[in-house]
Motif scaffolding. Sequence first.
Motif, PDB file in Angstrom:
ATOM      1  N   GLN A 174       0.581  -1.159   0.362  1.00  0.00           N
ATOM      2  CA  GLN A 174       0.239   0.597   0.275  1.00  0.00           C
ATOM      3  C   GLN A 174       1.384   1.037  -0.028  1.00  0.00           C
ATOM      4  O   GLN A 174       0.551   2.848  -0.401  1.00  0.00           O
ATOM      5  CB  GLN A 174      -1.405  -0.307   0.708  1.00  0.00           C
ATOM      6  N   ARG A 194      -0.765   2.033  -3.578  1.00  0.00           N
ATOM      7  CA  ARG A 194      -2.027   2.539  -3.062  1.00  0.00           C
ATOM      8  C   ARG A 194      -2.818   2.071  -3.241  1.00  0.00           C
ATOM      9  O   ARG A 194      -2.931   1.183  -3.256  1.00  0.00           O
ATOM     10  CB  ARG A 194      -1.945   3.992  -3.527  1.00  0.00           C
ATOM     11  N   PRO A 229      -6.961  13.215   0.066  1.00  0.00           N
ATOM     12  CA  PRO A 229      -6.010  14.086  -0.402  1.00  0.00           C
ATOM     13  C   PRO A 229      -4.580  13.212  -0.608  1.00  0.00           C
ATOM     14  O   PRO A 229      -3.843  11.335  -0.609  1.00  0.00           O
ATOM     15  CB  PRO A 229      -5.223  14.584   0.928  1.00  0.00           C
ATOM     16  N   ASP A 230      -3.715  13.166  -1.394  1.00  0.00           N
ATOM     17  CA  ASP A 230      -2.573  12.724  -2.130  1.00  0.00           C
ATOM     18  C   ASP A 230      -1.320  13.031  -1.055  1.00  0.00           C
ATOM     19  O   ASP A 230      -0.572  12.232  -1.487  1.00  0.00           O
ATOM     20  CB  ASP A 230      -2.127  13.139  -3.367  1.00  0.00           C
ATOM     21  N   SER A 231      -1.527  13.337  -0.012  1.00  0.00           N
ATOM     22  CA  SER A 231      -0.470  13.607   1.081  1.00  0.00           C
ATOM     23  C   SER A 231      -1.196  12.672   1.624  1.00  0.00           C
ATOM     24  O   SER A 231      -0.880  12.555   3.016  1.00  0.00           O
ATOM     25  CB  SER A 231      -0.720  14.957   1.835  1.00  0.00           C
ATOM     26  N   ALA A 232      -2.356  11.598   1.556  1.00  0.00           N
ATOM     27  CA  ALA A 232      -2.692  10.483   2.683  1.00  0.00           C
ATOM     28  C   ALA A 232      -1.818   9.612   2.810  1.00  0.00           C
ATOM     29  O   ALA A 232      -0.714   9.212   1.710  1.00  0.00           O
ATOM     30  CB  ALA A 232      -3.905  10.338   2.205  1.00  0.00           C
ATOM     31  N   HIS A 233      -1.797   8.702   3.300  1.00  0.00           N
ATOM     32  CA  HIS A 233      -0.969   7.221   3.975  1.00  0.00           C
ATOM     33  C   HIS A 233      -1.301   6.054   2.345  1.00  0.00           C
ATOM     34  O   HIS A 233      -2.013   6.534   2.196  1.00  0.00           O
ATOM     35  CB  HIS A 233      -1.239   6.775   5.546  1.00  0.00           C
ATOM     36  N   GLY A 234      -0.607   5.086   2.552  1.00  0.00           N
ATOM     37  CA  GLY A 234      -1.442   4.255   1.470  1.00  0.00           C
ATOM     38  C   GLY A 234      -1.936   3.500   1.730  1.00  0.00           C
ATOM     39  O   GLY A 234      -2.797   3.300   0.872  1.00  0.00           O
ATOM     40  N   THR A 235      -2.566   3.018   3.516  1.00  0.00           N
ATOM     41  CA  THR A 235      -3.392   2.295   3.415  1.00  0.00           C
ATOM     42  C   THR A 235      -4.655   3.508   2.835  1.00  0.00           C
ATOM     43  O   THR A 235      -5.938   2.059   3.081  1.00  0.00           O
ATOM     44  CB  THR A 235      -3.573   1.872   4.928  1.00  0.00           C
ATOM     45  N   PRO A 266      -6.226   5.133   0.833  1.00  0.00           N
ATOM     46  CA  PRO A 266      -6.787   3.983  -0.475  1.00  0.00           C
ATOM     47  C   PRO A 266      -6.666   3.209  -0.713  1.00  0.00           C
ATOM     48  O   PRO A 266      -7.538   2.363  -1.493  1.00  0.00           O
ATOM     49  CB  PRO A 266      -5.436   5.220  -1.554  1.00  0.00           C
ATOM     50  N   GLU A 310      -7.569  10.951  -5.979  1.00  0.00           N
ATOM     51  CA  GLU A 310      -6.604  11.032  -5.295  1.00  0.00           C
ATOM     52  C   GLU A 310      -7.159  13.105  -5.364  1.00  0.00           C
ATOM     53  O   GLU A 310      -7.901  13.444  -6.065  1.00  0.00           O
ATOM     54  CB  GLU A 310      -5.416  10.769  -5.750  1.00  0.00           C
ATOM     55  N   GLU A 345      -2.507  21.911   3.113  1.00  0.00           N
ATOM     56  CA  GLU A 345      -3.442  21.935   2.979  1.00  0.00           C
ATOM     57  C   GLU A 345      -4.381  21.495   1.990  1.00  0.00           C
ATOM     58  O   GLU A 345      -4.158  21.345   0.767  1.00  0.00           O
ATOM     59  CB  GLU A 345      -4.234  23.397   3.568  1.00  0.00           C
ATOM     60  N   THR A 355      11.122   9.090   6.115  1.00  0.00           N
ATOM     61  CA  THR A 355      11.926   9.366   4.530  1.00  0.00           C
ATOM     62  C   THR A 355      10.689   9.816   3.225  1.00  0.00           C
ATOM     63  O   THR A 355      10.261   7.958   2.988  1.00  0.00           O
ATOM     64  CB  THR A 355      12.918   8.914   4.441  1.00  0.00           C
ATOM     65  N   LEU A 364       4.058  11.768  -0.307  1.00  0.00           N
ATOM     66  CA  LEU A 364       4.727  12.042  -1.417  1.00  0.00           C
ATOM     67  C   LEU A 364       5.046  13.107  -1.827  1.00  0.00           C
ATOM     68  O   LEU A 364       5.808  13.383  -2.411  1.00  0.00           O
ATOM     69  CB  LEU A 364       3.997  10.776  -2.292  1.00  0.00           C
TER      70      LEU A 364
END
Lengths: 449, 449, 488, 488
Positions: free
Chosen positions: A317, A321, D170-176, D178, D190, D198, D415, D419
């Motif tokens: 993920q 994603r 949002p595109d800043s979200a954690h991968g889990t 989506p 996205e 923001e 790191t 994204l």
Amino acid sequence: MASRYIANTPAEQREMLKTIGAASIEDLLVKIPPKARLSRPLALPPALAEADLVRHMRALAAQNADADRFSCFVGAGSYDHFVPSPINHLILRGEFFTAYTPYQPEASQGTLRTIYEYQTMIAELTGMDVANASIYDGASSLAEAALMAHAATDRREIVLARGVNPLYRQVTETYCEGAGIRLRDVPAPDGVLDLDAARKLVTAKTAALVIQTPNFYGVLEDVAAAAELAHAAGALLVVVADPVNLGVLEGPGRLGADIVVGEGQGLGVPMSFGGPNLGVFAAKSALVRRIPGRLVGATVDRDGARGFVLTLQTREQHIRRAKATSNICTNVALCALMATIYLATLGKQGLQRVGELSTAKAHYTAEQLTKIPGVSLRFAQPFFKEFALRLPKSPTTVVAKLAKRRILPGVPLKTYDRALGDTLLVAVTEQRTREEIDAYAGALAEVLR
Amino acid sequence: MASRYIANTPAEQREMLKTIGAASIEDLLVKIPPKARLSRPLALPPALAEADLVRHMRALAAQNADADRFSCFVGAGSYDHFVPSPINHLILRGEFFTAYTPYQPEASQGTLRTIYEYQTMIAELTGMDVANASIYDGASSLAEAALMAHAATDRREIVLARGVNPLYRQVTETYCEGAGIRLRDVPAPDGVLDLDAARKLVTAKTAALVIQTPNFYGVLEDVAAAAELAHAAGALLVVVADPVNLGVLEGPGRLGADIVVGEGQGLGVPMSFGGPNLGVFAAKSALVRRIPGRLVGATVDRDGARGFVLTLQTREQHIRRAKATSNICTNVALCALMATIYLATLGKQGLQRVGELSTAKAHYTAEQLTKIPGVSLRFAQPFFKEFALRLPKSPTTVVAKLAKRRILPGVPLKTYDRALGDTLLVAVTEQRTREEIDAYAGALAEVLR
Amino acid sequence: MSGAGAYDKLVFELSSPGRVGFSLPESDVPGRPVTELLPKKHLRGAAAALPEVSEFDVVRHYSRLSRMNYGVDTHFYPLGSCTMKYNPKLNEDMARLSGFARLHPLVRDEDAQGALRLMYDLAAMLAEIAGMDAVSLQPAAGAQGEFAGVLMIRAYHQSRGEKRTKVLIPDSAHGTNPASTAIAGYEVVEVKSLPNGEVDVESLAREVGPDVAAFMITVPNTLGMFEPRIMEITEICHARGVQVYMDGANLNAILGITRPGDLGFDVCHFNLHKTFTTPHGGGGPGAGPVGIKSHLAPFLPTPVIVKNGDTYARDWKRPQSIGKLQAFWGNFGMLVRAYTYIRTMGADGLRSVSDNAVLNANYILKRLEADYDVSVPGPCMHECVVSARRQKKQGVTATDIAKRLLDLGFYAPSTYFPLIVEEALMIEPTETESKETLDAFCDAMIQIARETEREPALIHEAPITTPVRRLDQTRAAREPDLTWSPKT
Amino acid sequence: MSGAGAYDKLVFELSSPGRVGFSLPESDVPGRPVTELLPKKHLRGAAAALPEVSEFDVVRHYSRLSRMNYGVDTHFYPLGSCTMKYNPKLNEDMARLSGFARLHPLVRDEDAQGALRLMYDLAAMLAEIAGMDAVSLQPAAGAQGEFAGVLMIRAYHQSRGEKRTKVLIPDSAHGTNPASTAIAGYEVVEVKSLPNGEVDVESLAREVGPDVAAFMITVPNTLGMFEPRIMEITEICHARGVQVYMDGANLNAILGITRPGDLGFDVCHFNLHKTFTTPHGGGGPGAGPVGIKSHLAPFLPTPVIVKNGDTYARDWKRPQSIGKLQAFWGNFGMLVRAYTYIRTMGADGLRSVSDNAVLNANYILKRLEADYDVSVPGPCMHECVVSARRQKKQGVTATDIAKRLLDLGFYAPSTYFPLIVEEALMIEPTETESKETLDAFCDAMIQIARETEREPALIHEAPITTPVRRLDQTRAAREPDLTWSPKT
Ligand SMILES: Cc1ncc(COP(=O)(O)O)c(C=O)c1O
Ligand SMILES: Cc1ncc(COP(=O)(O)O)c(C=O)c1O
């Protein structure tokens, strides 16, 4: 009173605020709109000092019928297997216990090596090529297997044997809902998969046939026959198996399974009222790039020294994603570590002995209990460490009565299958002594009299 | 069946024997004369498998009136003080737990640093210049202090206040026997040192005057007065003090003590039926080269980095042999580590709070108990966390009756002093709740009715 | 070292005024503050300068300090005479059962039946193992066991009206033997060993006169050798009214093979922290039970744990007792561990312990004999002593070798003990180590022997991988710095 | 590394045929062997090739492996988004009480009253903390909490006969986020964030149409910033019939300060292994309870823990439930730890957690702002994101900085996450770290910034103090070696 879990003293706070150039911590919260602020303290019970809290927790713990104080013959997916002492000592080493997922491999070789060992052991036991680093529990592992089978075959039906733990079926259903996967059930009138019925249900639409062995009733299924049947229809065979049994029982992979999942709790993980558990997930290598969850692989460092890393991460993920093979992130690494240490400690001979002892004791128990008038085995099938018992009185009543004698006699199956209203599912591990078994038989006889 | 605690397999044994050039292990035992050989197996109870042994040990443990199941008001040298959780976790780290005495300092800096910290904390609490790395327990610490006083003064009498724990007196006597040191007792008719009597007994023959504060009856002694008296006669003053009390009470060193010894069990060490304990030993720096046991000192390594070593070892048996200051070798380093972690965790404020809470609860307990008709304080003296209670019925009977109610009410003093046949010694730590204290008072009232 | 190893704090240096690491309840009883309850003169003038740190500071600090140690759990620890075997984790679980760990020593016998039974049974098992008639579990360590044993011998002689003033002890003995004996009031006479470490029986026979109270000897001796004429020795002593004491530190060599009692010993102590797997803990606690023959029973330390029918009791009525050694009954927590161990092993298991301990030591001896001088030809018992005499000539001492071993991932053998072997390296592998580990260690030792010739600098520079390098012992002793103070 | 660090074994490589590490009783029941009890076709053809090692082999091997890890107990672990705070030892003791650890999940409610009460009370406390109406403790981790939450949203829309097919994230979200949403059967859309991380509220307002089921957002966001217009956002969504989901991974920032429920969220999950001190364990287990507003209550996973008078029960009769997520009731062991923690802290304590977490993060941000690019000006909440953009130009990447930190005795920040920040270094200190530690870390970061200019080789060579140096990830992925085999 300052908290022992917070480092900053008021003086340090002032110093830090000075560096930051803020007058107070409140100043740092300016982005939160005033109307969004909670204007009262949280309404929580008062903080307890360590000693008071310990007393409170002991009192709560004492209200539970745990397997130290009660003779536990309950199974159905969680088992009172023996846990060798070193496991707890070793997992508590802070370097294991308080580390995160090994994203910086150079500073996480300890965790990475144990996962690599775990993967190896699980692959060996299940007879599969690869195993992942763990899924939450056996049920969610099965659910992930269903999703994976769907993705691998592009088919939308999963055929489940009735012998699969009904709780696992429920979880699989939850997971399959979104993908529009349909579950179809094969009956097990005699306690094992009805092969003829299965043959009809497993079609070109079937992504996978799922069986469990020993199944929910403790009965051994014919894995090879199921594999043949599934493969004939181009479907995958998913087998649910408890790895602790695989010291004695054949690894399903060698009998044709494409995916093996199961609950690894028996491998040194405390029952802990059902969680955390250990979802085992293993597959044939052809499926490796579809596997959910983390995988550890061996590689070399700059100087050519052996090292280990998380690998094939593009399945996951945090990279793929919405298109990841699974949403899993946090898994149950520490339970996998327990299992690894368990399997290292028990080893080749020990795991076999656990299986042999459990089987011997289960059969002895069945013998003793079925001597009681009106009590019989529900199914005339070979069973392993668990069996379904038909009782002449309501199993629920029996359970209530035996609880008073500090015996937990098993799980009434009524809730899971109305047809089994007279049936109690009894599990016997190597932990039960003859004395306990005889006491159980004696108490049951009395209660049924 | 092979043992899990032995590595060699039969095949490995053969291989090793081959290298050695012996046909069997028997061949390696040739130097033992045949008639010296045991010709039968040892007559020991059969080996138990882990699970069976755990069951057996639990059964033994369940036969003891421990402080988890019973309200413990017993003291007299061992106290149920609170033990913060991290201590046990940290001491169990194998690097601490399974190391030997730090003879190779470069590979033992962990242990050495903790001992240095311990020495510093004990010196600070006792108000002394130096402390050693530990002695077995409080009693043997006192015995060592007596020997040291004898060696330092070349005098052969030790004058002991009656307020010194009688068990400590017994141990001191055992140790002094060989050196021909005579013990003389100063009475304590009012529960404290009789200064006039002491003045008579402390003479030019006296190596040391020994007092305990709070003394065996819980009563505070006048250390400064005792110091003056001892020093006037050219004798040393040895003070027995429980370091857990020294968050509140003045360090005896600041009141004139030359040597401070005591039992450190209260500093995070479990009571464990009386052992292992923690013998605290601190002294003025003039006496440092006569101190028994190990000392850790700071130094530097080849590169100038700070490091720690065992030092002044020429005092010790492995170098000075028959002329050593003591015969001690193995001490109680791990208990000293527990104390170090305890003192770091409790810290400046916490240790003070422990003392304050214990005192407050002891005084509340005394108040409640002396409300019962016929019950009174044995001595009209200021006491700390422990007090002597005069009962209208035999204390032994009272103890027996309250044990049935899961209360351990204290120690009957009859065994230690015939004159105190009606007296019960009651200790109250911060662990006892008001509920327990009130239950004790209620039960005592009933039993005395 | 940088990275993980670069930690140089003392807990005091983490302290910050007002930070707390504890959690204590508010007082739930009414009453006045301590300043009113107690006269001021007894109260501290200033709060003790203990550190003020958070719980996490504590956990991280001591976790880090632990990493600056080698322990048996992490490193091969071939320290001779110390029996650094695996300390089973199960023992720890058992010692922590609250019925044991949270039991007050002064509860009534009736309230401690489980504990007393365990002690009674452990004493009986130790007596059987050593062939003695009774065992006192009270001594806190080997040295206190020696002291108790010698005191019993003394009381015995006194009870018979004999005035014997000397105790004979071989020059190869551990330092506690003479030290304990001296404290017990005896003059210590050092007996010179034969070059092979054995007792010079003929000369001993001359020395055991009417003024000798006891002969004290370690079996197997500190060179790891069984004393072949030991039964003769005990007979000679007995014939002269001399008691014989066996230092049982090396019992790991002879479990189920031979027994001190059968060899003629009157007294023998045990080190439960050696033979019976209680942890060394960085220096202690241990336990040093002492076993005796029945003629010494009247003198046992009080109380003696006795069994009356089905119940167990502490017997204080022992008028001839030497008295007490500790305030209470012994290091009970260690007794629980040793009991757990013996019940785990059983008779066959214990025998196998010694068989394998002896095998492992001989294997090492064999593998090292080409590269190091061997003081006494094998077979040895559970440990072996080699000498760096040869290396010394090339400028590499036993200490140097020890330091180099640290760099190679091993703790060091005991060095310079026994005193009678030049540049001694005393190696005790124990039965819990595997052949792979022994091989790795022998390889390292052989490598060092080679380096002595080819790259001695590597050895002289060692250790370089440890948290600190070689330390200045002289400075430590000349300018003792024994407590931390803020200026440092 | 040689010495202590030089260990390169896998447990299989310690194996020796016939060696054992276990102890199991002999069978105490009569009966035939398993080969007779069970048909042969079910039995293993060959014994499983598990290692054969002694218990000590196991203990030393895993002790040594553990030393090849950095953990919170030993190292500062500023991994952003992970809340690597101190895991109290007390929690562990409590979770190990046999009344909890040895309780079977399928005992009757009557036989688990203590466990059920703990769960009921914990759910209530979490609901109060988040301002939600009900909490299910069943999800095993954050991702499963998300999955459950999205499924409840889905069931809710379905129950109202609405067909909504998209979820905005949002595109800043954690991968889990989506991933969980996709598995729940939704199309993930996205949403581009503003440069400052923001939400672009105006554009969002345009996107939330009748086909949108939910908007899912992390608060504070993954840049560590509180979303200033969050209440407006939830209102806009609600006006369009869109449910709003809050990813509660960053709850450590806002305890007692603001509550997801009060912000207008319909669903919110908790990561007990972040905010509530359950250990990360090298990757898990955690627990991901999910809180909801009352309109979603019919859809909660079964069983729901309910209270009837004075007793507690598992309620299975929830016809509209989304079903089960795990076989049993949740990661109970983790729940015990979180409960212990909340009862330790109380309301004031939790508030102080967030205050200090925020303070610590801002302190770091301030100290680093001269040497690193700051993506969004402070104040931040509980974590801050800096960028190595500037260093990158000199050839030093975020990865390089991370590796160099390992050599300096620190674990690395997260790191390349979020994204949307180039060369992101996401730093979350937590409230349990002390100022000294923060200063030492900032000093190290600043040192690296200097080294970038003066001694970049030090950085490119890093790490050199770890058990291995930089690893070949490509090779690992190209030639997957996922299980050990003897030939390797
Ligand atoms: C041969 C020998 N005797 C006696 C002792 C002293 O035993 P302890 O350290 O238990 O006091 C030792 C300890 O190292 C020893 O090796
Ligand atoms: C912001 C955010 N959301 C969700 C998750 C997923 O939580 P979990 O790992 O518990 O499944 C994480 C975990 O790192 C996270 O940081």
